[in-house]
Design an enzyme around this catalytic site. Sequence first.
Site, PDB file in Angstrom:
ATOM      1  N   PHE A 188      -1.644   6.014  11.393  1.00 21.71           N
ATOM      2  CA  PHE A 188      -1.000   5.123  12.369  1.00 21.71           C
ATOM      3  C   PHE A 188       0.314   5.716  12.880  1.00 21.71           C
ATOM      4  O   PHE A 188       0.658   5.566  14.045  1.00 21.71           O
ATOM      5  CB  PHE A 188      -0.782   3.733  11.759  1.00 21.71           C
ATOM      6  N   GLU A 238       2.635  -1.073  14.972  1.00 23.52           N
ATOM      7  CA  GLU A 238       3.380   0.154  14.705  1.00 23.52           C
ATOM      8  C   GLU A 238       4.215   0.630  15.890  1.00 23.52           C
ATOM      9  O   GLU A 238       5.313   1.165  15.714  1.00 23.52           O
ATOM     10  CB  GLU A 238       2.422   1.284  14.286  1.00 23.52           C
ATOM     11  N   SER A 262       0.817  -1.215   0.000  1.00 25.28           N
ATOM     12  CA  SER A 262       0.000   0.000   0.000  1.00 25.28           C
ATOM     13  C   SER A 262       0.848   1.261   0.000  1.00 25.28           C
ATOM     14  O   SER A 262       0.481   2.270  -0.587  1.00 25.28           O
ATOM     15  CB  SER A 262      -0.909   0.024   1.224  1.00 25.28           C
ATOM     16  N   HIS A 305      -1.292   8.123   2.574  1.00 24.26           N
ATOM     17  CA  HIS A 305      -2.753   8.159   2.706  1.00 24.26           C
ATOM     18  C   HIS A 305      -3.197   9.244   3.691  1.00 24.26           C
ATOM     19  O   HIS A 305      -4.105   9.052   4.490  1.00 24.26           O
ATOM     20  CB  HIS A 305      -3.297   6.787   3.136  1.00 24.26           C
TER      21      HIS A 305
END
Lengths: 350, 275
Positions: free
Chosen positions: A107, A82, A61, A133
């Site tokens: 995140f 994360e 991604s 994103h």
Amino acid sequence: MSTATPTAGKPAKKAAKATGLTWTIADADHMTQAEIYGEVLTQAALKDGRVVALTADLAKSTKIGKFEQKVPERFFNFGIAEANMFAVASGMAETGLIPVVSTFAVFASLRAAEFVRTDVCYQKRNVKIIGTHSGTSFGQAGTTHHCTEDIAVMRCLANMTVIAPADARATAKAVEAMLAHDGPVYIRIGRGFEPPCYKDMDFEFTIGKSNLLRDGTDITVIAAGIPVLQAVEAADRVKPDGVSVRVIDMHTIKPIDEEAIVRAVQDTRRLITVEDHTVVGGLGTAVADVIAKSGKGCAFRKLGYQDEYSIVGYPEDLQHRYGIDADGIVSAIGEVLKQDFEQDEDWEDE
Amino acid sequence: MLAAAERKRLQDKARAIREEIVKVTYACGGSHIGGAMSQTDVLVALYYKYMRIDPARPDWEDRDRFVLSKGHGGVGHAVVLADKGYFERKLLDDFNKTGSPFGMHLDRLKVRGVDASTGSLGHGFGISIGMAMGARLTGRQFRVYCVVGDGECHEGSVWESAMAAGHFKPTNLTVFVDRNRFCLDGPTEEVMPLDPLDGKFESFGWRVLSIDGHDFDAICGAIETAHAETARPVVVIANTVKGKGVDFMENQTAWHYGGLDDRMKARALESIARS
């Protein structure tokens, strides 16, 4: 502030070969922000053994997968976890490596915020973060995957540099500048389907120095990230009506180019900021801080998400709904031009 | 088995470190003394027998790294660093005071010899994994040691770290869990049970050694076993006593953090001398 000529409109039809200082990119016109950063990072890693890449099950991604193919021994996937990934990056930096952590902006800036703060910024570790994103660029994924708070979060962390490049070409330059910078850096990019703003690679990109894309005398639009191109289009659209709009690409939100902002206040007395982000704590707030410090009066409007959660939709529909596309900027220009404000007596231009 | 003289050397050093922790705690008004006492023997074995360090060169690239993931044990770590000569002992007189480099949780940018700034739990473990992976990537031979608190193992990030180490297998890393069985609010098994802690780590791919964390033969044996391990990361569950060495503090929730008056200080020092 350096000057550059943006393209306002469709991407160039012919593929161009773009050359940076330490890397070469083919087909810069058709590569997205995400593809470009994956490419530049990979090239950098092939030349510099200190560069390592970390991701949390988002190699595909975030388009860092190319790195994995070319430099597998320095690519680490931490799975969907994360917090630990940022702690590990901090430890790797202690050994002289340059860890580049790539995950969705939401995140990096929210889920792992305390790890970014305590393990990276507080300890002045040379860790680089790329949040993909960002804003509502992942529109259809919904609010959990939008990120309209990352600039605010990253900006309030001491020792952090915050960059929002306008397009793929600016991203290539931003990544290069990020690797050359000693200390924590956060770059926010979109999902990767955004049209180009810069028509070629012939422009300066210096951390902390904004780029003047259109000069103007009636009003200034300061934008960062994807809305920069929208600001350019808005400026070009109102020009035939005799409105002279200055457009500034404020790609570095921290440290911000105070000089360019103060000059815009002095020259145009009317300012609009545009960001794919909440108006609380982001670019607009950073600009407002500088205006307030200058002690000069001006008409001012912040465009972005007005302290609300963005709805689901295609990114361009959302940008329109929340008034950060060219249409929204044109309307805001009209309103701010009519706005009254208290003028200072002691300015040399009055 | 350690030679008797070696065992005594380490025991005497541990006693001296515990006395210093009492003195600094007395002077600074309060510290996380319970956990500082429980971790002491592990720190003494590492700093006085195994770690390749040079206090004159705290930034030496090839030095072994130590991360006190349970950062609230900082008072005990600071006392060890002072004794090793990283800085002058008298600096600890200002521990916790405004403007002092020393607070409850040590800052690597302010205190010589500290490799990672810790305090917020669940961070140092991952940092130590990064250091160990970094050693491998940069072709250096140093080892990394990390001490995690048992209450700290409530943090989800500890298990993210455990999972990552189980996958990347940094065998140059040795992690100790200071299993004193208490967190701030009470016994760990009452607040949020951790047992079976060994089974948890085993299922994450670790080699687990469970020892008496106050027995130098056991501590040294575990460290040497860890050094010889080439397939899996090693976690040593050091079963310890919170407040170890001070009779009125041992296994008392109230001594997670506390200050000492003249009478308590004297009694604590007497207790350590007898231990």
